[in-house]
Design an enzyme around this catalytic site. Structure first.
Site, PDB file in Angstrom:
ATOM      1  N   ARG A 229       7.366   0.742  -2.108  1.00 33.20           N
ATOM      2  CA  ARG A 229       6.422   1.695  -1.529  1.00 33.20           C
ATOM      3  C   ARG A 229       5.791   2.503  -2.653  1.00 33.20           C
ATOM      4  NH1 ARG A 229       6.487  -1.049   2.315  1.00 33.20           N
ATOM      5  NH2 ARG A 229       7.085  -0.522   4.457  1.00 33.20           N
ATOM      6  N   HIS A 277      -0.956  -4.720  -1.251  1.00 32.29           N
ATOM      7  CA  HIS A 277       0.162  -4.750  -0.299  1.00 32.29           C
ATOM      8  C   HIS A 277       0.308  -6.137   0.357  1.00 32.29           C
ATOM      9  CE1 HIS A 277       2.881  -2.046   2.361  1.00 32.29           C
ATOM     10  NE2 HIS A 277       3.342  -3.303   2.351  1.00 32.29           N
TER      11      HIS A 277
END
Ligand code: NDP
Ligand code: OXD
Length: 314
Positions: A229, A277
């Site tokens: 993250r 991502h």
């Protein structure tokens, strides 16, 4: 008894929704599959399949028994101040998601092991200059987070002969992997790591963990890969460490804000490789099987696997 399942993943396209509908119907044609925001009476909803659902939405369903989160990391969900406490939260553990992440880790670790960013820079300069690289056994890779994803990546890195270590909260014994744990284990783990891979969940205990202090604890010339993250990284500290040359290169898949704003310096930094991502993805074909196993367990009165601990935050 038939059940009502709400698919609550705002932004998913119709084809994705149709695939989920099809896989659940193949398991039980009697499932009443509804797609947010067309919920029908909110009291009907038994189970929710959710990803990036709107804050506050999940408390609207008074009879919800479980939330099947269609991703591995539940940080987005747990940030919701109105998250209902009663339903179980089941996160996604699925072979498709794991395989995707391991591919990403192997790709970028090997890229660093074989000094590919340096070779690419030489190509741009039109220079023919062979670079040495060590034997795999002398290349030290360190994985932060030895959970489902970290352990699979570690096992596959070992098959390439790399020297693999890992760091986790609780002690681990994994064949061939040098393990470290807890606060006391972090500095020695970093000190021996030439290629750092972050596969931690984002929790209050791990936010900002890649910062000036921890980057300085890596040996000079280390590379890092963050596929976990964006909140794990203090962006300004990473840029400073890259600019000083202490960190040679970084590969980043995740960011504080996604999409990464166009003005962010990461986009143009010569020693950053950036991906949007995509380290791994939830693929309905395999992810639906994990969800179906969870639904079966709940319907048979068993506790499903991979229930999130609200206390630990992952
Ligand atoms: P797991 O919950 O299986 O593993 C988490 C690991 O991190 C465990 O080993 C845990 O230790 C360790 N950990 C947690 N907190 C700490 C801490 N404070 N100090 C040290 N170690 C800690 O998670 P997964 O492997 O399934 O997934 C990891 C993350 O990867 C997800 O949370 C998600 O954010 C990210 N992800 C990113 C994707 C992408 O496309 N970029 C795709 C999928 C996931 P212990 O074993 O002791 O509990
Ligand atoms: C996940 C992700 O957590 O895709 O599964 O980021």
């Amino acid at each position: 008894m038939s059940i009502v399942v709400l698919y609550n993943c705002p932004g998913d396209d119709a084809a994705e929704v149709a695939r989920w509908r099809g896989f659940l119907a193949a398991y039980d044609p009697a499932i009443d599959f509804r797609v947010w925001p067309d919920t029908g009476p909110v009291e009907d909803i038994d189970y929710c399949l959710a990803w990036k659902s709107e804050a506050g939405d999940l408390r609207r369903y008074p009879n919800l028994k479980a939330i099947f989160w269609l991703g591995a990391g539940v940080d987005h969900l747990l940030r919701d101040p109105d998250l209902p406490r009663a339903p179980l939260i089941v996160r996604l553990v699925d072979p498709g998601l794991t395989a995707g992440m391991t591919e990403y880790v192997l790709l970028h670790v090997l890229r660093y092991h074989r000094r590919t960013p340096e070779l690419e820079a030489l190509q741009r300069e039109g220079r023919w200059q062979p670079l040495d690289f060590p034997l795999a056994k002398d290349r030290r890779v360190g994985i932060m987070g030895l959970g489902v994803l970290g352990q699979d990546a570690a096992a596959k890195l070992l098959t390439l002969g790399l020297d693999v270590a890992g760091w986790s909260r609780s002690p681990k014994r994994l064949d061939g992997v040098t393990t470290f744990e807890g606060d006391a284990g972090l500095t020695p783990f970093l000190a021996r790591t030439q290629i750092l891979v972050c596969l931690l969940p984002l929790t209050p205990g791990t936010a900002g963990i890649i910062n000036a202090r921890t980057l300085a604890a890596l040996p000079k010339g280390a590379c890092m890969i963050n596929a976990a993250r964006g909140g794990h990284v203090v962006d300004a500290d990473l840029i400073a460490a890259l600019d000083s040359g202490h960190i040679a290169h970084a590969t980043l898949d995740v960011f504080h804000r996604e999409p990464l704003p166009v003005e962010h310096p990461f986009w143009r930094h010569p020693r950053i490789t950036l991906t949007p991502h995509v380290a791994s993805q939830t693929i309905p074909e395999t992810a639906s099987q994990a969800v179906i196993e969870g639904l079966k367990a709940m319907r048979e009165g068993r506790r499903p696997a991979n229930v999130v601990s609200l206390e630990k935050g992952y």
